[in-house]
Design a protein around this motif. Structure first.
Motif, mmCIF file in Angstrom:
data_model
loop_
_atom_site.group_PDB
_atom_site.id
_atom_site.type_symbol
_atom_site.label_atom_id
_atom_site.label_comp_id
_atom_site.label_asym_id
_atom_site.label_seq_id
_atom_site.Cartn_x
_atom_site.Cartn_y
_atom_site.Cartn_z
ATOM 1 N N UNK A 140 36.785 -53.238 96.906
ATOM 2 C CA UNK A 140 36.545 -53.141 95.477
ATOM 3 C C UNK A 140 36.909 -54.490 94.861
ATOM 4 N N UNK A 141 35.911 -55.355 94.739
ATOM 5 C CA UNK A 141 36.167 -56.740 94.360
ATOM 6 C C UNK A 141 36.543 -56.905 92.895
ATOM 7 N N UNK A 142 36.071 -56.022 92.038
ATOM 8 C CA UNK A 142 36.511 -56.051 90.644
ATOM 9 C C UNK A 142 37.995 -55.705 90.577
ATOM 10 N N UNK A 143 38.396 -54.752 91.410
ATOM 11 C CA UNK A 143 39.803 -54.359 91.449
ATOM 12 C C UNK A 143 40.670 -55.483 92.007
ATOM 13 N N UNK A 144 40.121 -56.274 92.956
ATOM 14 C CA UNK A 144 40.853 -57.449 93.459
ATOM 15 C C UNK A 144 41.260 -58.336 92.291
ATOM 16 N N UNK A 183 36.490 -62.793 89.313
ATOM 17 C CA UNK A 183 36.838 -63.463 88.063
ATOM 18 C C UNK A 183 36.743 -62.502 86.883
ATOM 19 N N UNK A 184 35.711 -61.670 86.901
ATOM 20 C CA UNK A 184 35.547 -60.701 85.816
ATOM 21 C C UNK A 184 36.689 -59.707 85.753
ATOM 22 N N UNK A 185 37.135 -59.225 86.924
ATOM 23 C CA UNK A 185 38.245 -58.278 86.950
ATOM 24 C C UNK A 185 39.532 -58.898 86.444
ATOM 25 N N UNK A 273 44.021 -64.381 97.814
ATOM 26 C CA UNK A 273 43.340 -63.225 98.400
ATOM 27 C C UNK A 273 43.039 -63.518 99.871
ATOM 28 N N UNK A 274 43.219 -62.535 100.701
ATOM 29 C CA UNK A 274 42.889 -62.525 102.135
ATOM 30 C C UNK A 274 44.117 -62.561 103.042
ATOM 31 N N UNK A 291 49.102 -62.523 97.583
ATOM 32 C CA UNK A 291 47.737 -62.583 98.075
ATOM 33 C C UNK A 291 47.232 -61.155 98.205
ATOM 34 N N UNK A 292 46.028 -60.908 97.728
ATOM 35 C CA UNK A 292 45.459 -59.567 97.861
ATOM 36 C C UNK A 292 45.084 -59.338 99.320
ATOM 37 N N UNK A 293 45.591 -58.259 99.873
ATOM 38 C CA UNK A 293 45.374 -57.936 101.284
ATOM 39 C C UNK A 293 44.140 -57.058 101.420
#
Length: 362
Positions: A140-144, A183-185, A273-274, A291-293
């Motif tokens: 869920x990239x918006x959630x990232x 970026x939007x999230x 992230x990653x 970092x987002x896992x």
């Protein structure tokens, strides 16, 4: 003589049948990978750790499920990836899993896949402007982005502190559709604090096009951060926080900040992230905050499940059928859940789950 020749012919045919069966038996007993069909897996590059991990996980999981796998890395070159996909199509692949370099550059080659009735799963990056994409699997990239933004809010206590805090913004490559979600999230969370002047972007660079980083390049992000520091923070002003959409970009930011004299004692809040090894080490050293896992094993498991469902003609497991429009229609999507790692929880998330070993992070 005729009887003799008949016996010779019969014997020859028997030998050929035995050899044929032996060859089939030998092929099947190797990895057992051909029983489910041949799957093409196209990854963008080996230059970023996460794509190497994604490719290896995908190959391993697919082979365990009984498939033959053609795994290719394109060295971040679009023409190479197009050529690799063409070879997969002509080479007998029955399904394609593609993490695109440029989501808008594959429409022509994927028309060939559609003409051959080869299903396509877009992997982590949505492939744009083609009706050949069957499904999309990603996090869920918006959630990232929301997680990164909320981490900044919570760490700086923006709902309690008056501020202002100096913020700079970095995202990834503009040709990666995911960047708009990242970026939007994040901006969905941060924009109100910018509007209230609790967060001040001294460079004035807030538009997506201004903050994008070509090819997610560490070198490019370092150069841009060098320029921002020189132009806006050379008179004693302190940079308090940097939004970075991923770790390769964060690494360039870290390099520039260190060169400018920042240490772990005054380092800005910095997202990523990653959970790349370099960034996890930086987290432990105090030069990156989080970092987002995105556990690539989870995504690989889901994609293998989707591949098997497609190959067997079963209903494909998706959980979002409204959010991802690639310009030709809504693509049925499965979204995996991201979570952030920091110095407080990295052991549970990364070590206890056996994603990394302690030695890898020394």
């Amino acid at each position: 003589m005729k009887k003799f020749m008949g016996k010779v012919l019969a014997l020859s045919m028997s030998i050929m049948m035995v050899l044929s069966l032996t060859a089939c038996s030998s092929s099947d007993s190797g990895s057992g990978s051909k029983e489910g069909g041949k799957i093409g897996v196209a990854m963008p590059t080996k230059d970023l750790q996460r794509w190497t991990q994604d490719g290896e996980n995908m190959k391993k999981k697919l082979e365990e499920a009984g498939y033959e796998v053609d795994l290719q890395y394109a060295n971040n070159d679009i023409a190479t990836q197009v050529s690799q996909i063409e070879n997969m199509i002509t080479g007998g692949c029955e399904l394609l899993v593609i993490a695109s370099i440029d989501g808008g550059s594959l429409s022509t080659v994927l028309t060939e896949a559609k003409n051959e009735e080869i299903p396509v799963i877009a992997y982590d990056r949505l492939i744009m402007d083609t009706d050949a994409v069957s499904y999309y699997a990603t996090f869920d990239n918006y959630k990232v982005g929301q997680i990164q933004g909320q981490y900044i809010v919570d760490t700086l206590k923006l709902d309690e502190e008056k501020g202002p805090f100096n913020l700079e913004l970095f995202t990834g490559s503009s040709d990666d559709n995911n960047c708009h979600f990242f970026f939007g999230g994040a901006m969905d969370v941060l924009q109100k604090y910018i509007d209230d002047n609790k967060l001040v972007v001294k460079s004035g660079q807030t538009k997506f096009e201004e903050v994008a980083t070509p090819n997610w390049s560490t070198e490019e992000s370092q150069k841009r951060m060098d320029n921002i520091l020189t132009a806006n923070y050379s008179g004693g002003e302190k940079l308090d926080v940097v939004l970075s959409s991923n770790d390769s970009v964060a690494n360039g930011i870290t390099n520039a900040l260190k060169a400018a004299g920042y240490t772990k004692d005054n380092f800005p809040v910095l997202t990523g992230q990653d959970c790349d090894i370099t960034s996890v080490k930086n987290i432990l050293a105090g030069t990156q905050s989080m970092s987002v896992f995105k556990d690539t094993r989870t995504l690989a498991d889901q994609v293998v499940k989707m591949v098997t469902q497609i190959m067997k003609g079963e209903t494909v497991d998706v959980n979002d059928e409204k959010s991802y429009d690639n310009g030709k229609g809504i693509i049925p999507t499965y979204l995996c859940e991201p979570i952030f790692a920091d110095v407080d929880n990295y052991k549970k998330l990364l070590i206890e789950s056996e994603y990394y070993t302690e030695d890898q992070l020394k």
